[in-house]
Design an enzyme around this catalytic site. Structure first.
Site, PDB file in Angstrom:
ATOM      1  N   LYS A 258     -55.072 -27.834  12.045  1.00 20.19           N
ATOM      2  CA  LYS A 258     -56.055 -27.221  11.141  1.00 20.19           C
ATOM      3  C   LYS A 258     -56.660 -25.969  11.776  1.00 20.19           C
ATOM      4  O   LYS A 258     -56.726 -24.904  11.147  1.00 20.19           O
ATOM      5  CB  LYS A 258     -57.182 -28.206  10.841  1.00 20.19           C
ATOM      6  N   ASN A 259     -57.049 -26.077  13.026  1.00 21.29           N
ATOM      7  CA  ASN A 259     -57.794 -24.976  13.651  1.00 21.29           C
ATOM      8  C   ASN A 259     -56.915 -23.846  14.165  1.00 21.29           C
ATOM      9  O   ASN A 259     -57.410 -22.856  14.695  1.00 21.29           O
ATOM     10  CB  ASN A 259     -58.714 -25.522  14.749  1.00 21.29           C
TER      11      ASN A 259
ATOM     12  N   CYS B 271     -74.622 -27.228   9.588  1.00 21.85           N
ATOM     13  CA  CYS B 271     -73.834 -28.363   9.104  1.00 21.85           C
ATOM     14  C   CYS B 271     -74.355 -29.580   9.860  1.00 21.85           C
ATOM     15  O   CYS B 271     -75.286 -29.494  10.638  1.00 21.85           O
ATOM     16  CB  CYS B 271     -72.351 -28.119   9.371  1.00 21.85           C
TER      17      CYS B 271
ATOM     18  N   ARG C 235     -75.240 -24.044  14.222  1.00 22.07           N
ATOM     19  CA  ARG C 235     -73.987 -23.273  14.171  1.00 22.07           C
ATOM     20  C   ARG C 235     -74.256 -21.790  13.858  1.00 22.07           C
ATOM     21  O   ARG C 235     -73.747 -21.246  12.883  1.00 22.07           O
ATOM     22  CB  ARG C 235     -73.013 -23.883  13.173  1.00 22.07           C
TER      23      ARG C 235
ATOM     24  N   ASP D 107     -64.334 -32.163  19.839  1.00 26.99           N
ATOM     25  CA  ASP D 107     -63.768 -32.737  18.607  1.00 26.99           C
ATOM     26  C   ASP D 107     -63.133 -34.103  18.827  1.00 26.99           C
ATOM     27  O   ASP D 107     -62.695 -34.731  17.871  1.00 26.99           O
ATOM     28  CB  ASP D 107     -62.729 -31.780  18.003  1.00 26.99           C
TER      29      ASP D 107
ATOM     30  N   ARG E 205     -61.005 -33.264   4.813  1.00 30.06           N
ATOM     31  CA  ARG E 205     -61.105 -31.833   5.163  1.00 30.06           C
ATOM     32  C   ARG E 205     -60.170 -31.508   6.311  1.00 30.06           C
ATOM     33  O   ARG E 205     -59.624 -30.406   6.395  1.00 30.06           O
ATOM     34  CB  ARG E 205     -62.544 -31.497   5.604  1.00 30.06           C
TER      35      ARG E 205
HETATM   36  C1  EPZ Z   1     -64.651 -24.201  16.487  1.00 27.51           C
HETATM   37  O1  EPZ Z   1     -65.875 -24.051  15.803  1.00 27.51           O
HETATM   38  C2  EPZ Z   1     -63.890 -25.317  15.771  1.00 27.51           C
HETATM   39  N1  EPZ Z   1     -63.643 -24.932  14.379  1.00 27.51           N
HETATM   40  C3  EPZ Z   1     -64.724 -26.607  15.823  1.00 27.51           C
HETATM   41  O2  EPZ Z   1     -63.942 -27.634  15.223  1.00 27.51           O
HETATM   42  C4  EPZ Z   1     -64.958 -26.972  17.285  1.00 27.51           C
HETATM   43  O3  EPZ Z   1     -65.771 -28.119  17.345  1.00 27.51           O
HETATM   44  C5  EPZ Z   1     -65.653 -25.799  18.003  1.00 27.51           C
HETATM   45  O4  EPZ Z   1     -64.872 -24.598  17.848  1.00 27.51           O
HETATM   46  C6  EPZ Z   1     -65.839 -26.054  19.487  1.00 27.51           C
HETATM   47  O5  EPZ Z   1     -64.604 -26.303  20.078  1.00 27.51           O
HETATM   48  C7  EPZ Z   1     -62.611 -24.115  14.117  1.00 27.51           C
HETATM   49  O6  EPZ Z   1     -61.888 -23.675  14.998  1.00 27.51           O
HETATM   50  C8  EPZ Z   1     -62.401 -23.774  12.663  1.00 27.51           C
HETATM   51  P1  EPZ Z   1     -68.028 -22.276  18.578  1.00 27.51           P
HETATM   52  P2  EPZ Z   1     -66.799 -22.752  16.091  1.00 27.51           P
HETATM   53  O7  EPZ Z   1     -68.345 -20.915  18.046  1.00 27.51           O
HETATM   54  O8  EPZ Z   1     -65.961 -21.592  16.468  1.00 27.51           O
HETATM   55  C9  EPZ Z   1     -72.666 -21.846  19.670  1.00 27.51           C
HETATM   56  C10 EPZ Z   1     -63.499 -29.371  13.760  1.00 27.51           C
HETATM   57  O9  EPZ Z   1     -63.879 -30.529  13.883  1.00 27.51           O
HETATM   58  N2  EPZ Z   1     -72.576 -20.517  19.052  1.00 27.51           N
HETATM   59  O10 EPZ Z   1     -67.001 -22.398  19.641  1.00 27.51           O
HETATM   60  O11 EPZ Z   1     -67.737 -22.604  14.941  1.00 27.51           O
HETATM   61  C11 EPZ Z   1     -72.456 -22.967  18.666  1.00 27.51           C
HETATM   62  O12 EPZ Z   1     -73.653 -23.274  17.998  1.00 27.51           O
HETATM   63  C12 EPZ Z   1     -64.460 -28.244  14.020  1.00 27.51           C
HETATM   64  O13 EPZ Z   1     -62.336 -29.021  13.483  1.00 27.51           O
HETATM   65  C13 EPZ Z   1     -73.718 -19.713  18.997  1.00 27.51           C
HETATM   66  O14 EPZ Z   1     -74.780 -20.085  19.464  1.00 27.51           O
HETATM   67  O15 EPZ Z   1     -67.622 -23.218  17.368  1.00 27.51           O
HETATM   68  C14 EPZ Z   1     -71.950 -24.096  19.537  1.00 27.51           C
HETATM   69  O16 EPZ Z   1     -73.076 -24.720  20.130  1.00 27.51           O
HETATM   70  C15 EPZ Z   1     -65.879 -28.749  14.155  1.00 27.51           C
HETATM   71  N3  EPZ Z   1     -73.618 -18.478  18.417  1.00 27.51           N
HETATM   72  C16 EPZ Z   1     -71.130 -23.378  20.609  1.00 27.51           C
HETATM   73  O17 EPZ Z   1     -71.589 -22.010  20.589  1.00 27.51           O
HETATM   74  C17 EPZ Z   1     -72.428 -18.013  17.887  1.00 27.51           C
HETATM   75  O18 EPZ Z   1     -72.391 -16.869  17.389  1.00 27.51           O
HETATM   76  C18 EPZ Z   1     -69.625 -23.393  20.360  1.00 27.51           C
HETATM   77  O19 EPZ Z   1     -69.408 -22.961  19.036  1.00 27.51           O
HETATM   78  C19 EPZ Z   1     -71.290 -18.853  17.938  1.00 27.51           C
HETATM   79  C20 EPZ Z   1     -71.379 -20.093  18.539  1.00 27.51           C
END
Ligand code: EPZ
Length: 422
Positions: A22-23, A117, A122, A309, A401
């Site tokens: 998916k990702n 969410c 996020r 995850d 999803r």
């Molecule tokens: C990706 O989400 C994945 N989704 C998530 O998988 C996964 O849990 C996550 O990476 C962490 O590995 C997809 O790839 C579509 P991040 P993403 O930006 O990119 C903070 C699933 O189950 N942050 O790496 O949205 C954030 O709040 C999903 O398939 C900021 O503060 O996650 C988090 O604490 C769930 N500001 C951390 O960084 C920002 O601008 C990591 O988030 C961006 C992120």
């Protein structure tokens, strides 16, 4: 809304084939906004998030064909409307991946803020700050990100305060079109990021360092891929089937597995005592259950650490281990929504901030539960399969999803799982 009724403690047997990631599929589908001609994909998983992404691209003017039987998708990028609307982005936060391609290719974008969410606030501040540093004007107004590029985007050095998977992916799109070199410091090393970098490289973009914490991208001329692009197997679905095999004490062969991308997950399950035999460089995993499991301690970390995850799934398995296991969730601030539900089955789990303690072995008894987010719903399925008696998990759209017909795959291996309309 659908629910899953599960009668637990049925031993499973046979083999299961892992679907496309998916990702990886999501950033690949959004990358089509960068091209001028149709792009095809194979091994696309049948997920609601794929449906949402295709509908979002269609809203922008793109056309698509999706053959759900063969897993083939063709997208004709004909963007008329550079808007990713709240209607779609509220269902799938990965809609933020429309931002990079629209800014890169068209110099303008109107993308809904994803909103929070179940697992956390996020925010996307890192994405926006990076675009500003590259010369885009970015405002947020009435729930939308409004971006425009007065002249050409300029390569810059961008330092992520925290590792961000989609933040890194958005910068790969933008760096491919920016003038000069873009350097991403503290880049995400996830396999999905490497896959996107490899795709852009195959299309003529110079990228070095993908998979390390520093990625350098030189803007260039992007060539549309002529062959269908195959989506690799899903590493989190692979890990979820290891969790299922342990929960049901079943010997299962996992085929088309992404074992090579799960080193820390394999390490954690082997530390509990589970036997996992790897064949063909991890693309086949044979899981062999054992009589006794040991308590472990796990911390979630950005790749190559233990993936957040998989946190909910392994937490359910910790109920099977002798003694007190510990989990520390370092990535998201609210990713224990499954704990209250697991407690309904009798799980002895206590949480204190981002630390969870699990006492085991604890026999679980089936009960009604409610899914709250994608990976939490997987954890509830694992626990229901482990429990004595019947469980009913509501709001199972969360599972659909991100998992391609998990209930049908379970039925094929002998699980007593029924999808019921509620
Ligand atoms: C990706 O989400 C994945 N989704 C998530 O998988 C996964 O849990 C996550 O990476 C962490 O590995 C997809 O790839 C579509 P991040 P993403 O930006 O990119 C903070 C699933 O189950 N942050 O790496 O949205 C954030 O709040 C999903 O398939 C900021 O503060 O996650 C988090 O604490 C769930 N500001 C951390 O960084 C920002 O601008 C990591 O988030 C961006 C992120």
């Amino acid at each position: 809304m659908d629910a899953l009724q599960i009668i637990g403690q049925k031993p499973l047997s046979g083999s299961v084939s892992i679907s496309g990631s998916k990702n990886t599929a999501l950033p690949f589908l959004f990358s089509t906004l960068l091209f001028d001609k149709p792009v095809s994909f194979s091994n696309i998983p049948r997920l609601w998030d794929i449906e949402t992404t295709l509908k979002l691209l269609q809203d922008m003017g793109c056309a698509y064909e999706w053959n759900k039987e063969t897993g083939k998708v063709q997208i004709v990028p004909q963007v008329k409307n550079k808007t990713a609307s709240y209607d779609w982005v509220k269902r799938m936060r990965a809609g933020i991946l429309a931002l990079g391609p629209l800014v890169a290719k068209f110099g303008e974008a109107k993308v809904s803020l994803p909103g929070g969410c179940a697992i956390g606030a996020r925010p996307v501040n890192f994405h926006l700050e990076a675009l500003r540093k590259m010369g885009a004007q970015v405002e947020v107004d009435q729930g939308y990100i409004l971006a425009s590029v007065p002249s050409r985007l300029k390569g810059a050095t961008l330092v992520f305060p925290e590792v961000s998977v989609t933040g890194t992916e958005n910068l790969l799109y933008v760096g491919a079109f920016a003038e000069g070199e873009t350097v991403i410091e503290n880049a995400a090393k996830e396999p999905e990021v490497v896959a996107l970098a490899n795709l852009l490289q195959e299309c003529g973009i110079q990228i070095e360092g993908a998979g390390t914490s520093q990625i350098k991208i030189k803007g260039g001329n992007l060539k549309t891929p002529t062959e269908a692009i195959r989506i690799p197997s899903d590493r989190i679905e692979t890990g979820t089937w290891i969790s299922i095999a342990m929960a049901t004490q079943s010997e299962i062969l996992i085929e088309n597995a992404a074992g090579a991308e799960l080193a820390k997950v394999l390490k954690a399950y082997r530390a509990m005592g589970l036997k996992i035999e790897e064949e063909n460089l991890g693309s086949s995993l044979r899981v062999v259950p054992q009589d006794r499991y040991e308590a472990i301690s796990v911390e979630t970390e950005p790749y190559p650490g233990f993936p957040t995850d998989m946190q909910a799934q392994v937490l359910a398995n910790m109920c099977q281990a002798q003694g007190t296991s510990h989990m520390r969730e370092n990535i998201f601030e609210n990713r224990y929504m499954h704990v209250a539900e697991l407690r309904r089955l009798g799980a002895k789990i206590s949480t204190d901030g981002n630390l969870a303690r699990v006492e085991g072995p604890t026999p679980l008894k089936g009960a009604p539960m409610m899914a709250t987010d994608l990976r939490a719903s997987a954890s509830l399925v694992v626990a229901a399969l482990m429990a004595q008696g019947t469980s009913v998990i509501s709001r199972i759209y969360h599972l659909d999803r991100g998992y391609d017909h998990l209930d049908q795959k379970l039925q094929k291996l002998g699980a007593c799982v029924t999808r019921i309309a509620q």
